[in-house]
Scaffold this active site. Structure first.
Site, PDB file in Angstrom:
ATOM      1  N   ASP A  83       0.676  -0.994  -0.016  1.00 15.36           N
ATOM      2  CA  ASP A  83      -0.112   0.439   0.384  1.00 15.36           C
ATOM      3  C   ASP A  83       0.942   1.252  -0.097  1.00 15.36           C
ATOM      4  OD1 ASP A  83      -2.464  -1.075  -0.224  1.00 15.36           O
ATOM      5  OD2 ASP A  83      -3.024  -1.295   2.182  1.00 15.36           O
ATOM      6  N   GLY A  84       2.025   1.018   0.829  1.00 16.74           N
ATOM      7  CA  GLY A  84       2.750   2.602   0.922  1.00 16.74           C
ATOM      8  C   GLY A  84       3.703   2.910  -0.781  1.00 16.74           C
ATOM      9  N   ALA A 191     -11.195   6.384   1.427  1.00 17.35           N
ATOM     10  CA  ALA A 191     -10.892   5.514   1.348  1.00 17.35           C
ATOM     11  C   ALA A 191      -9.029   5.522   2.219  1.00 17.35           C
ATOM     12  CB  ALA A 191      -9.733   5.919   0.186  1.00 17.35           C
ATOM     13  N   TYR A 196      -4.569   4.687   9.026  1.00 20.57           N
ATOM     14  CA  TYR A 196      -4.066   5.055  10.543  1.00 20.57           C
ATOM     15  C   TYR A 196      -4.999   5.472  11.841  1.00 20.57           C
ATOM     16  CZ  TYR A 196      -0.850   7.290  13.415  1.00 20.57           C
ATOM     17  OH  TYR A 196       0.139   8.145  14.808  1.00 20.57           O
TER      18      TYR A 196
END
Length: 293
Positions: A83-84, A191, A196
């Site tokens: 994802d990063g 999204a 976090y």
């Protein structure tokens, strides 16, 4: 022959459009004609990958099978990583017209599809598109410098030192919280609400909802305050109290600005990220599924 011409056209990159003619799937191991009435994705693909060995190996294998082109010339961009890296790829290609299709070659893969070398052209042709708008951050430092950045997931305010941060929160130029003592606070998009924000006990927001999640990170005072929902078109402003004693940094999708004194955030409708998902595995389904894990 007419059939031969169709075969040649497809293999050399027909233009995308709606088609109900016979389409040849040009995988090396596939040799069958089939009827389709879907939007055909053109075959110019740009493969981007994170620096990890597994992602680079996957990129080399896919280029060997499907060829490669620069992102500026691509009809679709395939991102390989977690994802990063997907966030990096979306930011890097935000001014291009091509949508981004991610395949998971990392750890977390919420924004990614399953990895497979075969059948990619067919998967791209039937993929479903989600369009999301990022947050715009305007951060002012104690030195008077202004930094701007976009965030697809969230903008976070985080303490830099051992003492808790003290924040004042304004929404649409109206003071809503005079003092929040905390490790930090964040504003999340739908999204990004499973990232976090969810770890900080914020709510998961449905895709398409007209709200953003304002979530406290380890709040000390008010101790039981867990955040709020604000309209997507609202402007949220954080002011840092006692910045010399309690320094705070701002972070937009891992792009950090230290020693901020104020941060203004709003949704940016002029920027649209187009993300492709396999049918039945789009963002809306993933967000619902995440709540029942």
């Amino acid at each position: 022959m007419k059939g031969d011409k169709r075969h040649s056209d497809v293999n050399h990159g027909t233009k995308s459009g709606v088609s109900d003619k016979l389409v040849f799937l040009s995988e090396p191991h596939v040799g069958l004609w089939k009827q389709e009435s879907i939007q055909i994705m053109a075959k110019r693909i740009a493969f981007l990958a994170s620096e990890t060995p597994v992602a680079q190996t996957a990129r080399a294998a896919l280029i060997g099978r499907y060829d490669d082109c620069p992102p500026e010339e691509a009809d679709v961009i395939v991102a390989l990583g977690g994802d990063g890296f997907m966030l990096q790829a979306l930011h890097a290609t935000q001014n291009l017209k091509a949508p981004v299709y991610g395949m998971n070659r990392g750890t977390v893969g919420f924004l990614m599809n399953e990895y497979a070398e075969t059948d990619l052209l067919n998967r791209l042709s039937i993929a479903e598109e989600e369009v999301i708008n990022p947050l715009s951050m305007r951060a002012t430092t104690s030195a008077g410098k202004v930094h701007e950045a976009l965030a697809i997931n969230e903008v976070s305010m985080l303490r830099q030192g051992p003492q808790a941060a003290k924040l004042r929160i304004w929404i649409d130029d109206r003071l809503r919280m005079d003092e929040l003592v905390c490790d930090g606070a964040l504003l999340s998009t739908p999204a990004g609400s499973t990232a976090y924000n969810y770890s900080a006990h914020g709510p998961i927001l449905p895709i398409g909802s007209d709200v953003l999640a304002l979530t406290a990170i380890a709040p000390f005072r008010p101790r039981r305050w867990r955040g709020a929902l604000v309209r997507q078109r609202s402007v949220v402003r954080f002011e840092v109290m006692q910045p010399e004693k309690r320094p705070v940094m701002a972070d937009a999708d891992s792009r950090s600005v230290r020693d901020v004194v104020s941060v203004e955030i709003h949704s940016e409708p002029s920027v649209s990220h187009r993300i492709l998902f396999d049918p039945g595995h789009g963002l809306e389904e993933r967000l619902i599924r995440e709540q029942f894990v």
